[in-house]
Design an enzyme around this catalytic site. Sequence first.
Site, PDB file in Angstrom:
ATOM      1  CD  GLN A 135     -59.614 -26.335 -27.686  1.00 38.33           C
ATOM      2  OE1 GLN A 135     -60.098 -25.293 -27.956  1.00 38.33           O
ATOM      3  NE2 GLN A 135     -60.712 -27.119 -26.770  1.00 38.33           N
ATOM      4  NE  ARG A 189     -63.899 -16.609 -29.212  1.00 36.89           N
ATOM      5  CZ  ARG A 189     -63.697 -17.216 -27.938  1.00 36.89           C
ATOM      6  NH1 ARG A 189     -64.075 -17.644 -26.635  1.00 36.89           N
ATOM      7  NH2 ARG A 189     -62.034 -17.211 -27.837  1.00 36.89           N
ATOM      8  CG  HIS A 200     -58.656 -20.760 -29.486  1.00 37.03           C
ATOM      9  ND1 HIS A 200     -59.677 -20.275 -29.091  1.00 37.03           N
ATOM     10  CD2 HIS A 200     -58.637 -21.569 -28.293  1.00 37.03           C
ATOM     11  CE1 HIS A 200     -59.949 -20.645 -27.988  1.00 37.03           C
ATOM     12  NE2 HIS A 200     -59.252 -21.553 -27.607  1.00 37.03           N
ATOM     13  CG  ASN A 251     -59.310 -17.716 -26.501  1.00 34.70           C
ATOM     14  OD1 ASN A 251     -60.135 -17.792 -26.327  1.00 34.70           O
ATOM     15  ND2 ASN A 251     -58.973 -19.127 -25.761  1.00 34.70           N
ATOM     16  CD  GLU A 252     -58.498 -19.675 -22.005  1.00 35.65           C
ATOM     17  OE1 GLU A 252     -57.457 -20.130 -21.881  1.00 35.65           O
ATOM     18  OE2 GLU A 252     -59.754 -19.311 -21.703  1.00 35.65           O
ATOM     19  CG  ASN A 255     -62.475 -17.246 -22.661  1.00 33.15           C
ATOM     20  OD1 ASN A 255     -63.294 -16.289 -22.931  1.00 33.15           O
ATOM     21  ND2 ASN A 255     -61.216 -17.732 -22.981  1.00 33.15           N
ATOM     22  CE1 TYR A 266     -65.520 -23.178 -19.675  1.00 36.70           C
ATOM     23  CE2 TYR A 266     -63.287 -21.550 -19.709  1.00 36.70           C
ATOM     24  CZ  TYR A 266     -64.271 -22.377 -20.415  1.00 36.70           C
ATOM     25  OH  TYR A 266     -64.359 -22.470 -21.586  1.00 36.70           O
ATOM     26  CD  GLU A 277     -63.872 -19.947 -24.258  1.00 38.51           C
ATOM     27  OE1 GLU A 277     -63.008 -21.004 -23.202  1.00 38.51           O
ATOM     28  OE2 GLU A 277     -62.395 -20.147 -25.210  1.00 38.51           O
TER      29      GLU A 277
HETATM   30  C1  NOJ Z   1     -60.656 -22.221 -22.331  1.00 32.59           C
HETATM   31  C2  NOJ Z   1     -60.061 -22.567 -23.602  1.00 32.59           C
HETATM   32  O1  NOJ Z   1     -60.255 -21.200 -24.759  1.00 32.59           O
HETATM   33  C3  NOJ Z   1     -60.502 -23.511 -24.448  1.00 32.59           C
HETATM   34  O2  NOJ Z   1     -59.623 -23.363 -25.774  1.00 32.59           O
HETATM   35  C4  NOJ Z   1     -60.706 -24.868 -23.687  1.00 32.59           C
HETATM   36  O3  NOJ Z   1     -61.098 -26.062 -24.072  1.00 32.59           O
HETATM   37  C5  NOJ Z   1     -60.849 -24.606 -22.382  1.00 32.59           C
HETATM   38  N1  NOJ Z   1     -61.063 -23.625 -22.082  1.00 32.59           N
HETATM   39  C6  NOJ Z   1     -61.781 -25.670 -21.668  1.00 32.59           C
HETATM   40  O4  NOJ Z   1     -60.533 -25.600 -20.378  1.00 32.59           O
END
Ligand code: NOJ
Length: 486
Positions: free
Chosen positions: A25, A83, A128, A172-173, A313, A315, A385
Amino acid sequence: MVCAVVGGRDFPPGFKFGAATAAYQIEGAWNVSDKSPSVWDSHVHANPDRIIDRSNGDVASDSYYKWKDDIEIASKLGLHFYRFSIAWSRLLPKGFANYISEDGKKYYNDLIDGLLEKGIEPLITLYHWDLPQVLQDLGGWTNPLISDWFADYARVAYSLFGDRVKIWITLNEPVMFCDIAYNTGALAPGVYSPGRGSFLCNKHSMIAHAKAYRIYDEEFRPKYNGKVSLANQIMWFEPATEDDVEITEIARQFMAGMYSHPIFSKEGGWPPVMERIIAEKSKKEGLNHSRLPPLTQEEIELIRGTYDFFGLNFYTSRTVLTAKEEEKIGPWPYKGSSDIDVHLTVKPEWKNAGTKWFFIYPEGLRKLLVWLKKEYGDMEIFITENGLASYDIGLDDHDRVEYYKEHLEQVLLAIQEDEVKVTAYTAWTLIDNFEWLDGYRSKFGLYQVDYEDPERKRTPRASAHYYASVIKCHSLDIDNIISDEL
Ligand code: NOJ
């Protein structure tokens, strides 16, 4: 005067604040030196239409060259930790551990040393989402051997950087690079294999994590004494009506449980309800074997307990309804995985943020923290996150300030009222970057990046000033937000 003297909304002593990014990213330099392509390089180059603005991460925020700027920003914000992730194909261009890139090694060494010079703790994510394409060509996460390839890569990273890096996130995820990736085909590697590829990836990622954890435990912990876990993205699921309590709990097991139960529960293995439902469905489909590959007793024991903290993480949230036939969708808002009969929706009062999947419900974070403690015990939790998406709103990102404030309030309540052991909070993200399928349209940065500028100038947003104030005061009781140039 920035900090208020009284208020009672202080974070516990030792609580740490950080910010996160990920290699694909931000780094750019996708083919510089001996770096080989990752699945994301291949995916965006072959399918530009998949990305909303047809962009890619070839240059991104140019952090391969601008890493000193990133450290400067992290330092100005007062971050305790930063991180970032290692691009596997930058460090090991052949995918395997017998060839280490000198330039890759130097890049991450410089970054780590630069952070430490400023008193910022480096926290590394090993994976990631950017698998070396050469390994994808061999089946990637659907090949059982990947757990050994990943474990070898982890050992290289621990050996090179473990003297200075004390916190490691293996994966990650996995919910994104397994379930969402294979159930939709939209994310790299662009393979559509719903309810099949996703479960293979699911199993192999759990084993890969476990092997990497055990290598640290046995070979590195004695001398370096660090901590290892993975980062799971979990949406909070709330029953839509009283009749939906049971299906909601099942949905939680399918999302949170899938990647947590094997590691964090006392008994280990797949969540029993998930195992049962998928076995029943597979039978109805005329299959002799469940599409969810079983874990042997040996594998269950290998995976169980491989954590030093829970990485969360967070959101967004959803309400859960039992689905009517025509509404069946998977446990997240992507078609493709229909193993449970749920309909996911949101409450009208949850505001939509700058991308279609994102609805804001801060209380969901506290409820999820309490659920995790109830489900898996009183473990240390790092929020790895949390942050807000917005469309291009310039520097006055007051919605993001509100988002951080309201979520940090919920974290404090979870600590103070519910006695959940949250010890760290990570803002996503330090600087604007390539937001996967949303390209550069959806912004999450504390700092804006100017993509028209070849120098990729970074400028602090209002949220950067707010976050710096919280860190400085170690509290949500702030009289005045820091206004100096960051
Ligand atoms: C989780 C992800 O780990 C990250 O790469 C992403 O940008 C964010 N969510 C926001 O969508």
